[in-house]
Design a protein around this motif. Sequence first.
Motif, mmCIF file in Angstrom:
data_model
loop_
_atom_site.group_PDB
_atom_site.id
_atom_site.type_symbol
_atom_site.label_atom_id
_atom_site.label_comp_id
_atom_site.label_asym_id
_atom_site.label_seq_id
_atom_site.Cartn_x
_atom_site.Cartn_y
_atom_site.Cartn_z
ATOM 1 N N LYS A 284 -22.456 1.822 25.763
ATOM 2 C CA LYS A 284 -22.583 2.913 26.738
ATOM 3 C C LYS A 284 -23.615 3.961 26.298
ATOM 4 O O LYS A 284 -24.311 4.527 27.141
ATOM 5 C CB LYS A 284 -21.207 3.576 26.969
ATOM 6 C CG LYS A 284 -20.201 2.634 27.648
ATOM 7 C CD LYS A 284 -18.944 3.336 28.116
ATOM 8 C CE LYS A 284 -17.995 3.775 27.014
ATOM 9 N NZ LYS A 284 -17.472 2.648 26.198
ATOM 10 N N THR A 285 -23.710 4.209 25.006
ATOM 11 C CA THR A 285 -24.608 5.274 24.528
ATOM 12 C C THR A 285 -26.046 5.079 25.015
ATOM 13 O O THR A 285 -26.634 5.997 25.584
ATOM 14 C CB THR A 285 -24.605 5.352 22.980
ATOM 15 O OG1 THR A 285 -23.262 5.201 22.523
ATOM 16 C CG2 THR A 285 -25.170 6.668 22.496
ATOM 17 N N ALA A 286 -26.600 3.882 24.790
ATOM 18 C CA ALA A 286 -27.983 3.647 25.227
ATOM 19 C C ALA A 286 -28.084 3.736 26.745
ATOM 20 O O ALA A 286 -29.142 4.063 27.290
ATOM 21 C CB ALA A 286 -28.479 2.292 24.727
ATOM 22 N N LEU B 56 -21.016 13.411 30.284
ATOM 23 C CA LEU B 56 -19.677 13.589 29.721
ATOM 24 C C LEU B 56 -19.299 12.236 29.141
ATOM 25 O O LEU B 56 -19.021 11.291 29.877
ATOM 26 C CB LEU B 56 -18.687 14.016 30.803
ATOM 27 C CG LEU B 56 -19.099 15.242 31.626
ATOM 28 C CD1 LEU B 56 -18.069 15.547 32.713
ATOM 29 C CD2 LEU B 56 -19.285 16.459 30.715
ATOM 30 N N ASP B 57 -19.359 12.112 27.813
ATOM 31 C CA ASP B 57 -19.059 10.827 27.190
ATOM 32 C C ASP B 57 -17.605 10.814 26.732
ATOM 33 O O ASP B 57 -17.067 11.842 26.325
ATOM 34 C CB ASP B 57 -19.997 10.569 26.001
ATOM 35 C CG ASP B 57 -19.919 9.118 25.518
ATOM 36 O OD1 ASP B 57 -19.587 8.233 26.343
ATOM 37 O OD2 ASP B 57 -20.189 8.865 24.332
ATOM 38 N N GLU B 58 -16.993 9.632 26.798
ATOM 39 C CA GLU B 58 -15.575 9.499 26.439
ATOM 40 C C GLU B 58 -14.764 10.585 27.137
ATOM 41 O O GLU B 58 -13.995 11.329 26.503
ATOM 42 C CB GLU B 58 -15.404 9.560 24.916
ATOM 43 C CG GLU B 58 -16.296 8.541 24.225
ATOM 44 C CD GLU B 58 -15.550 7.587 23.307
ATOM 45 O OE1 GLU B 58 -14.304 7.616 23.287
ATOM 46 O OE2 GLU B 58 -16.228 6.795 22.627
ATOM 47 N N ALA B 59 -14.952 10.664 28.456
ATOM 48 C CA ALA B 59 -14.297 11.709 29.250
ATOM 49 C C ALA B 59 -12.778 11.623 29.129
ATOM 50 O O ALA B 59 -12.101 12.654 29.090
ATOM 51 C CB ALA B 59 -14.725 11.586 30.715
HETATM 52 MG MG MG Z 1 -19.455 5.620 23.147
#
Ligand code: MG
Length: 238
Positions: A75-77, A178-181
């Motif tokens: 997901k990061t990229a 918003l990552d790992e919401a």
């Molecule tokens: Mg992640």
Amino acid sequence: DAEVNAYRRQLEVRVAGFEPPRPIQTFGQCGFDHTLLGAIKRAGYEKPTPIQAQALPAVLSGRDVLALAKTGSGKTAGFVLPLLVHVLDQPEPGKGEGPIALVLAPTRELAEQIHKEARRFAKPYALRVCAAFGGLSKFEQVKELKAGTEAAVATPGRMMDLVRMKACTLGRVTYVVLDEADRMLDMGFEQQVRSLLGQVQPDRQTLLFSATMPKKVEGLVADVLSNPVHISVGQLGA
Ligand code: MG
Ligand code: ADP
């Protein structure tokens, strides 16, 4: 069409929302320049993971995106690569101007990983990616933010502190992640996340990444995303 549907089935990708873009098969289809394609290759990324295949074209088209996929799916990229394209399109922030892109993550460890990934791809462009989370000198963070930075990767608590101290304004932010919401809300950061988003202009692009989709996240999605493309990969927990 049938070909796109077959490819999505093969990736185990489901999409919803108004006119979602077609998934890509290669990074070469993203419209990235040679510098970024070279950095992707050097990172050892040969082809997009399933979430990247569908999220990259959606994010690059400027849409708000809800992306659900389990941990370790890349997901990061999916938000870092379009972040670079987004900030490269804009005049560089000067002294005292806040960041163009803001990434929020629930813990220092997660923010650190995102910061590393962002730095790796930002390096060939000499873009500034500021870290704003605990465990690092707040004094240094204030200095970096005040000098001007293209992007900030932060935990909600530390970002709130820095904004309160007037080390940083969010008036120039047009790209929010918003990552790992789900974890961010589990950990009790909902008010801080909402307060920070309240300081960002409403015509921003907003991306929400999560491994699960509990009720609380549904509420946040409804309030902070506008006309989003919904993407999910594989089977997810509740
Ligand atoms: Mg992640
Ligand atoms: P998530 O955020 O979904 O948990 P990460 O973004 O942390 O996943 O990625 C998990 C691992 O996969 C990382 O080590 C990352 O470098 C690697 N990775 C990401 N995208 C690719 C790709 N397209 N090809 C190969 N490895 C990748």
